[in-house]
Scaffold this motif. Structure first.
Motif, PDB file in Angstrom:
ATOM      1  N   VAL A  33       9.245  -6.574  10.713  1.00 20.45           N
ATOM      2  CA  VAL A  33       8.561  -6.861   9.449  1.00 20.45           C
ATOM      3  C   VAL A  33       9.129  -5.994   8.325  1.00 20.45           C
ATOM      4  O   VAL A  33       9.141  -6.392   7.159  1.00 20.45           O
ATOM      5  CB  VAL A  33       7.041  -6.648   9.618  1.00 20.45           C
ATOM      6  N   LEU A  34       9.636  -4.797   8.669  1.00 23.39           N
ATOM      7  CA  LEU A  34      10.230  -3.933   7.649  1.00 23.39           C
ATOM      8  C   LEU A  34      11.410  -4.618   6.979  1.00 23.39           C
ATOM      9  O   LEU A  34      11.628  -4.471   5.773  1.00 23.39           O
ATOM     10  CB  LEU A  34      10.680  -2.614   8.290  1.00 23.39           C
ATOM     11  N   GLN A  35      12.199  -5.352   7.750  1.00 26.13           N
ATOM     12  CA  GLN A  35      13.315  -6.082   7.175  1.00 26.13           C
ATOM     13  C   GLN A  35      12.856  -7.390   6.534  1.00 26.13           C
ATOM     14  O   GLN A  35      13.438  -7.843   5.544  1.00 26.13           O
ATOM     15  CB  GLN A  35      14.354  -6.381   8.267  1.00 26.13           C
ATOM     16  N   ALA A  36      11.812  -7.989   7.085  1.00 19.87           N
ATOM     17  CA  ALA A  36      11.379  -9.302   6.598  1.00 19.87           C
ATOM     18  C   ALA A  36      10.794  -9.222   5.190  1.00 19.87           C
ATOM     19  O   ALA A  36      11.031 -10.110   4.366  1.00 19.87           O
ATOM     20  CB  ALA A  36      10.364  -9.911   7.565  1.00 19.87           C
ATOM     21  N   ILE A  37      10.024  -8.179   4.906  1.00 22.45           N
ATOM     22  CA  ILE A  37       9.320  -8.117   3.625  1.00 22.45           C
ATOM     23  C   ILE A  37      10.246  -7.744   2.474  1.00 22.45           C
ATOM     24  O   ILE A  37       9.814  -7.732   1.324  1.00 22.45           O
ATOM     25  CB  ILE A  37       8.147  -7.123   3.691  1.00 22.45           C
ATOM     26  N   SER A  38      11.510  -7.448   2.744  1.00 23.07           N
ATOM     27  CA  SER A  38      12.448  -7.192   1.658  1.00 23.07           C
ATOM     28  C   SER A  38      12.930  -8.473   0.998  1.00 23.07           C
ATOM     29  O   SER A  38      13.665  -8.424   0.010  1.00 23.07           O
ATOM     30  CB  SER A  38      13.654  -6.406   2.191  1.00 23.07           C
ATOM     31  N   ALA A  39      12.547  -9.624   1.513  1.00 21.42           N
ATOM     32  CA  ALA A  39      12.952 -10.922   0.985  1.00 21.42           C
ATOM     33  C   ALA A  39      11.790 -11.889   1.168  1.00 21.42           C
ATOM     34  O   ALA A  39      10.830 -11.582   1.873  1.00 21.42           O
ATOM     35  CB  ALA A  39      14.204 -11.423   1.724  1.00 21.42           C
ATOM     36  N   PRO A  40      11.852 -13.057   0.536  1.00 26.56           N
ATOM     37  CA  PRO A  40      10.776 -14.039   0.758  1.00 26.56           C
ATOM     38  C   PRO A  40      10.744 -14.498   2.207  1.00 26.56           C
ATOM     39  O   PRO A  40      11.780 -14.662   2.846  1.00 26.56           O
ATOM     40  CB  PRO A  40      11.137 -15.179  -0.195  1.00 26.56           C
ATOM     41  N   LEU A  41       9.534 -14.708   2.718  1.00 29.52           N
ATOM     42  CA  LEU A  41       9.391 -15.167   4.091  1.00 29.52           C
ATOM     43  C   LEU A  41       9.594 -16.672   4.213  1.00 29.52           C
ATOM     44  O   LEU A  41       9.991 -17.152   5.282  1.00 29.52           O
ATOM     45  CB  LEU A  41       8.002 -14.798   4.624  1.00 29.52           C
ATOM     46  N   LEU A  42       9.325 -17.391   3.143  1.00 27.82           N
ATOM     47  CA  LEU A  42       9.373 -18.854   3.195  1.00 27.82           C
ATOM     48  C   LEU A  42       9.660 -19.400   1.802  1.00 27.82           C
ATOM     49  O   LEU A  42       9.256 -18.805   0.796  1.00 27.82           O
ATOM     50  CB  LEU A  42       8.049 -19.398   3.733  1.00 27.82           C
TER      51      LEU A  42
END
Length: 275
Positions: A33-42
Motif C-alpha cells: 500500500v505504501l507504493q500504491a498510494i503514491s499514484a491513483p488506484l483506479l
C-alpha cells in the motif's frame, strides 16, 4: 502520465446499474500500500462504441482485484454522485494525509462505488458514480486532477506524516508500516534535494531540510515503541526467562531438601573449585 502504474484498460458495459468494488487480495502484504498510494488506484473514462452506447474503460493497479456486482436491494450509503459524460472520467486517490494502515484496512474490506444511468440537461444518458460514505479515498475528476501541480509530493506527505497523531495502542505491524512510510518519504526528500528542482527552488529545499530531522525524531519514537513491545521485562534475566527470581529460589530450596547430603557436599566442592 500514470501508464506505468495502471494495467491495460478493461471495457465494461454501462447499461446496467451496478456496484464496482476494488479490493486488496489477502495474499498481498500491507507494505504494498505504501507504493500504491503514491499514484491513483483506479481510473475510469466514459467512452462510446459503434452503436453509440455508453461504456466505461477501467484501469487499476495490477495487484488489486476488481469485482462488478448488480446494485443490491438493500440501501447502501454513498456520497454525492459525480456525473460523467462521454470523454470524461475520474481517478480514485487516497485522501491526503491518511495513514497507510487505514488505507490498507479499507482496501482489505473493499472500496465500493456505484455506477448508475441518469439524464442530464445537456447530454442524454450520462453516467453517475458515487463513492461509499466514510471512505479514506476520494473520486477526483480528470479535469480537476491537479495533484501533479501541487508542491512536491514528498513535502506534502512529509507534512502529513508529522501532523499525524501518535497511536500509543498501535500493533507491531502498524508501527513497522509507519516506520517504512517515514523512511520512504525521507528517501524521496533526499532525491528531491539532489535533483534539479531542489537546486532551482531554494525555498522548497530549505523546507525539505527542516522536515528531515523532524521525520527522524518521529521514526526514532516509533522504533523505541516497536522494540519495547518485544523487549524483555527485566534486564536482570534472560529474554526467555518467564519465571520470577523468587520462584527460582524456592525451587532451588526444594531441590536441596530432597537431595541426599552426599550430593549436596559434592555440589559444594564443585562450586569451591570454580571459585
Amino acid at each position: 502520465m500514470y501508464h506505468h502504474f495502471l494495467n491495460e484498460p478493461i471495457v465494461l458495459d454501462a447499461e446496467k446499474t451496478s456496484i464496482l468494488t476494488l479490493r486488496l487480495p489477502d495474499d498481498i502484504s500491507d507494505f504494498m500500500v505504501l507504493q500504491a498510494i503514491s499514484a491513483p488506484l483506479l481510473e475510469v473514462i466514459v467512452i462510446a462504441d459503434a452503436c453509440t452506447r455508453q461504456n466505461i474503460t477501467i484501469r487499476f493497479q495490477p495487484f488489486m482485484g476488481l469485482k462488478v456486482e448488480p446494485l443490491p436491494h438493500s440501501s447502501q450509503a454513498f456520497n454525492a454522485p459525480l456525473t460523467r459524460s462521454i470523454g470524461q472520467g475520474f481517478r480514485l486517490y487516497t485522501r491526503m494525509g491518511t495513514a497507510a494502515k487505514f488505507c490498507a484496512a479499507e482496501l482489505r474490506r473493499g472500496i465500493s462505488f456505484s455506477l448508475d444511468m441518469t439524464n442530464c440537461q445537456d447530454t442524454n444518458n450520462c453516467l453517475t458514480f458515487a463513492l461509499q460514505v466514510d471512505s479514506k479515498f476520494e473520486l477526483v475528476p480528470l479535469e480537476a486532477d491537479l495533484r501533479v501541480l501541487h508542491e512536491p509530493k514528498a513535502l506534502i506527505v512529509a507534512k502529513a506524516l508529522l501532523a499525524r497523531q501518535y497511536d500509543y495502542a498501535a500493533s507491531s505491524e502498524s508501527l513497522a508500516i509507519d516506520m517504512a512510510e517515514i523512511e520512504q518519504v525521507r528517501l524521496e526528500l533526499q532525491t528531491f534535494l539532489r535533483g534539479d528542482l531542489g537546486h532551482s527552488h531554494t525555498s522548497l529545499a530549505d523546507e525539505a531540510l527542516k522536515l528531515t530531522p523532524l521525520l527522524l525524531q518521529k521514526q526514532q519514537w516509533l522504533f523505541r515503541t516497536y522494540t519495547h513491545i518485544f523487549e524483555r521485562p527485566n534486564y536482570n534475566r534472560s529474554a526467555n526467562d518467564m519465571d520470577s527470581t523468587d520462584k527460582l529460589l524456592r525451587k532451588l530450596e526444594c531441590y536441596e531438601l530432597l537431595a541426599p547430603p552426599e550430593l549436596i557436599q559434592m555440589v559444594d566442592r564443585l562450586m569451591e573449585d570454580d571459585t
